[in-house]
Design an enzyme around this catalytic site. Structure first.
Site, PDB file in Angstrom:
ATOM      1  N   GLY A   1      -4.307   3.741 -10.293  1.00  8.58           N
ATOM      2  CA  GLY A   1      -5.073   5.324  -9.562  1.00  8.58           C
ATOM      3  C   GLY A   1      -4.671   6.068  -9.176  1.00  8.58           C
ATOM      4  O   GLY A   1      -3.748   5.405  -7.901  1.00  8.58           O
ATOM      5  N   VAL A   2      -4.137   7.191  -9.111  1.00 11.02           N
ATOM      6  CA  VAL A   2      -3.631   7.678  -8.679  1.00 11.02           C
ATOM      7  C   VAL A   2      -4.350   9.522  -8.033  1.00 11.02           C
ATOM      8  O   VAL A   2      -3.987  10.059  -9.365  1.00 11.02           O
ATOM      9  CB  VAL A   2      -2.155   8.236  -8.985  1.00 11.02           C
ATOM     10  CG1 VAL A   2      -1.706   9.109  -8.292  1.00 11.02           C
ATOM     11  CG2 VAL A   2      -1.678   7.012  -8.948  1.00 11.02           C
ATOM     12  N   GLY A   3      -4.615  10.241  -7.498  1.00  6.56           N
ATOM     13  CA  GLY A   3      -5.012  10.883  -6.948  1.00  6.56           C
ATOM     14  C   GLY A   3      -6.903  11.017  -7.813  1.00  6.56           C
ATOM     15  O   GLY A   3      -7.310  12.566  -7.242  1.00  6.56           O
TER      16      GLY A   3
ATOM     17  N   CYS B   1      -8.625  12.369  -1.676  1.00  4.34           N
ATOM     18  CA  CYS B   1      -7.075  12.895  -2.376  1.00  4.34           C
ATOM     19  C   CYS B   1      -7.557  13.966  -2.528  1.00  4.34           C
ATOM     20  O   CYS B   1      -8.047  14.930  -3.676  1.00  4.34           O
ATOM     21  CB  CYS B   1      -7.157  12.269  -3.359  1.00  4.34           C
ATOM     22  SG  CYS B   1      -7.353  10.608  -3.667  1.00  4.34           S
TER      23      CYS B   1
ATOM     24  N   ASP C   1       0.959  -1.020  -0.145  1.00  2.00           N
ATOM     25  CA  ASP C   1      -0.084  -0.115  -0.364  1.00  2.00           C
ATOM     26  C   ASP C   1       1.220   0.947   0.317  1.00  2.00           C
ATOM     27  O   ASP C   1       0.939   1.627   1.229  1.00  2.00           O
ATOM     28  CB  ASP C   1      -0.998   0.075   1.289  1.00  2.00           C
ATOM     29  CG  ASP C   1      -1.979   0.884   1.440  1.00  2.00           C
ATOM     30  OD1 ASP C   1      -2.006   1.607   0.713  1.00  2.00           O
ATOM     31  OD2 ASP C   1      -2.288   1.431   2.853  1.00  2.00           O
TER      32      ASP C   1
ATOM     33  N   ALA D   1       1.082   5.432  -1.561  1.00  2.00           N
ATOM     34  CA  ALA D   1       0.380   6.204  -2.558  1.00  2.00           C
ATOM     35  C   ALA D   1       1.449   6.375  -3.837  1.00  2.00           C
ATOM     36  O   ALA D   1       0.993   5.924  -5.132  1.00  2.00           O
ATOM     37  CB  ALA D   1       0.593   7.301  -1.945  1.00  2.00           C
TER      38      ALA D   1
HETATM   39  P1  XMP Z   1     -12.754   6.578  -3.641  1.00  4.22           P
HETATM   40  O1  XMP Z   1     -13.109   7.408  -4.355  1.00  4.22           O
HETATM   41  O2  XMP Z   1     -13.509   4.911  -3.506  1.00  4.22           O
HETATM   42  O3  XMP Z   1     -11.911   6.195  -3.613  1.00  4.22           O
HETATM   43  O4  XMP Z   1     -12.800   7.265  -2.021  1.00  4.22           O
HETATM   44  C1  XMP Z   1     -10.460   5.570  -2.474  1.00  4.22           C
HETATM   45  C2  XMP Z   1      -9.130   5.545  -2.791  1.00  4.22           C
HETATM   46  O5  XMP Z   1      -8.304   7.167  -2.569  1.00  4.22           O
HETATM   47  C3  XMP Z   1      -7.230   6.608  -2.025  1.00  4.22           C
HETATM   48  N1  XMP Z   1      -6.815   7.174  -0.902  1.00  4.22           N
HETATM   49  C4  XMP Z   1      -5.992   9.039  -0.492  1.00  4.22           C
HETATM   50  N2  XMP Z   1      -5.641   9.390  -1.873  1.00  4.22           N
HETATM   51  N3  XMP Z   1      -4.928  10.867  -0.515  1.00  4.22           N
HETATM   52  C5  XMP Z   1      -4.933  10.244  -1.127  1.00  4.22           C
HETATM   53  O6  XMP Z   1      -4.354  10.966  -2.030  1.00  4.22           O
HETATM   54  C6  XMP Z   1      -5.094   9.998   0.733  1.00  4.22           C
HETATM   55  O7  XMP Z   1      -4.879  10.632   1.832  1.00  4.22           O
HETATM   56  C7  XMP Z   1      -5.953   9.026   0.373  1.00  4.22           C
HETATM   57  N4  XMP Z   1      -6.490   8.152   1.302  1.00  4.22           N
HETATM   58  C8  XMP Z   1      -7.118   7.270   0.184  1.00  4.22           C
HETATM   59  C9  XMP Z   1      -7.175   4.897  -1.748  1.00  4.22           C
HETATM   60  O8  XMP Z   1      -6.468   3.805  -3.124  1.00  4.22           O
HETATM   61  C10 XMP Z   1      -8.404   4.737  -1.918  1.00  4.22           C
HETATM   62  O9  XMP Z   1      -8.473   3.275  -1.593  1.00  4.22           O
END
Ligand code: XMP
Length: 353
Positions: free
Chosen positions: A191-193, A198, A140, A142
């Protein structure tokens, strides 16, 4: 070189000839890694307000999988995994996973997924999780296209038994997919960002809108792709599958359910639960991490009731999508899609009221 990049709202799937007589018969069997299959294409995200044992059990009971998050001690996370493993001794769950009459080419083992990082205690943690019964380790990170991930996979592949599969990510480019495959990942988290909380794209300028991101990666990899972040509706799930993802990872859609970790919050306007980004200030504070490099928000969301109800209605939408696409199963689901304008997007939403 500049390139146009699209996301879910930029496209619509084109209905295709269909002879699907009943949506009930649509087979949502898929794979999550090279060797592990799912009965339905949904994975609960490894976030501390989304997936611990209760959510992972609910997901398994529905034929999916939940990834137990890593923002706790090794002992606590191991206990969570052990709780999932024990609950899965149940006959009804075994029956669901005991696949008959389908083209099931995967191991018959029920997937048990847990997350580790790529530095610090990751190896010790992964060994403990596998000893507790995990068979898929998700690394896990980023920015998953990173040397640390390469080294972590190499170490874990040497250390852990051969039946363990690894999911690595998050990534957003074709080169990253090729490299992670070369580093022997068994599944990609893509998927990034784009996640609902995010701030990575705002804070750093990096990230690729989801449709283009998936297209680029699916075109170059033979590994199962898990589309992660930004899925808001069953229509988005259908789009991700249509683009060639094997499954999708959900955060916000299943946060706020009974099975999501966290206390219920009572307000005069109703019941709520917290949902927070893994890199949010709140998460860092709750887990006594250094309060820097914040790249996420936190919020409360309305309580949604049981996760199974939410998931069942998402799957209803996905089966309906397969009927529009004339597909009996995920492999067949390859509808054409078109790019839409803002007017098309407005038309796609209820616009009378
Ligand atoms: P959804 O849109 O389903 O996304 O709520 C969940 C995914 O978001 C990612 N994630 C983050 N990305 N900062 C980020 O840039 C964060 O604090 C963060 N927390 C979660 C992660 O891939 C998750 O599965």
């Amino acid at each position: 070189m500049s390139k146009l990049a699209l996301t879910y709202d930029d496209i619509q799937l084109v209905p295709a000839f269909s002879n699907i007589s009943s949506r009930k018969n649509i087979d949502l069997t898929t794979q999550v890694t090279k060797r592990y299959g799912l009965r339905m294409p949904l994975v609960a995200s490894c976030m501390d307000t989304v997936c611990e044992s209760e959510m992972a059990i609910a997901m398994a009971e529905m034929g999916g999988v939940g990834c137990v998050h890593r923002f706790m001690s090794i002992e606590q996370q191991t206990n969570e995994v052990a709780t999932v493993v024990n609950a899965l001794q149940d006959d009804a769950i075994k029956f669901l996973w005991n696949v008959q009459n389908t083209d099931w080419t995967f191991t018959k083992a029920i997937p048990i997924m847990a997350a580790v990082g790529a530095n610090g205690d990751f190896a010790e943690r992964a060994i403990a999780l596998v000893n507790a019964g995990a068979n898929i380790i998700l690394i896990d990170v980023a920015h998953g296209h990173h040397e640390n991930v390469q080294q972590a996979i190499a170490i874990l592949k040497k250390t852990l038994p051969t039946h363990i599969d690894f999911i690595a990510g998050n990534i957003a480019s074709a080169q990253a997919a090729k490299d992670l495959e070369a580093w022997q990942a068994d599944g990609l988290r893509v998927g990034v960002g784009g996640g609902s909380l995010c701030t990575t794209r705002l804070k750093t300028g990096f990230g690729v809108p989801n449709v283009t991101c998936l297209q680029e990666i699916v075109a170059v990899t033979s590994l199962p792709v898990m589309a992660d972040g930004g899925i808001r509706t069953s229509g988005d799930i259908a789009k991700a599958l249509a683009l060639g993802s094997s499954c999708v990872m959900l955060g916000s859609l299943i946060a706020g359910t009974k099975e999501a970790p966290g206390q219920m919050i009572e307000k005069s306007s109703g019941l709520y639960k917290r949902y927070r980004g893994a890199a949010s200030l709140e998460t860092k504070m709750v887990h006594n991490q250094v309060q820097r490099n914040v790249e996420g928000e936190s919020t409360v969301i309305p309580f949604k009731g049981g996760a199974k109800f939410v998931i069942e209605s998402l799957l209803d939408g996905v089966r309906s999508a397969f009927s529009y696409g004339g597909a009996n199963n995920i492999k067949q689901f390859k509808p054409e899609w078109v790019q839409v304008t803002n007017a098309g997007l407005t038309e796609a939403r209820p616009h009378l009221l």
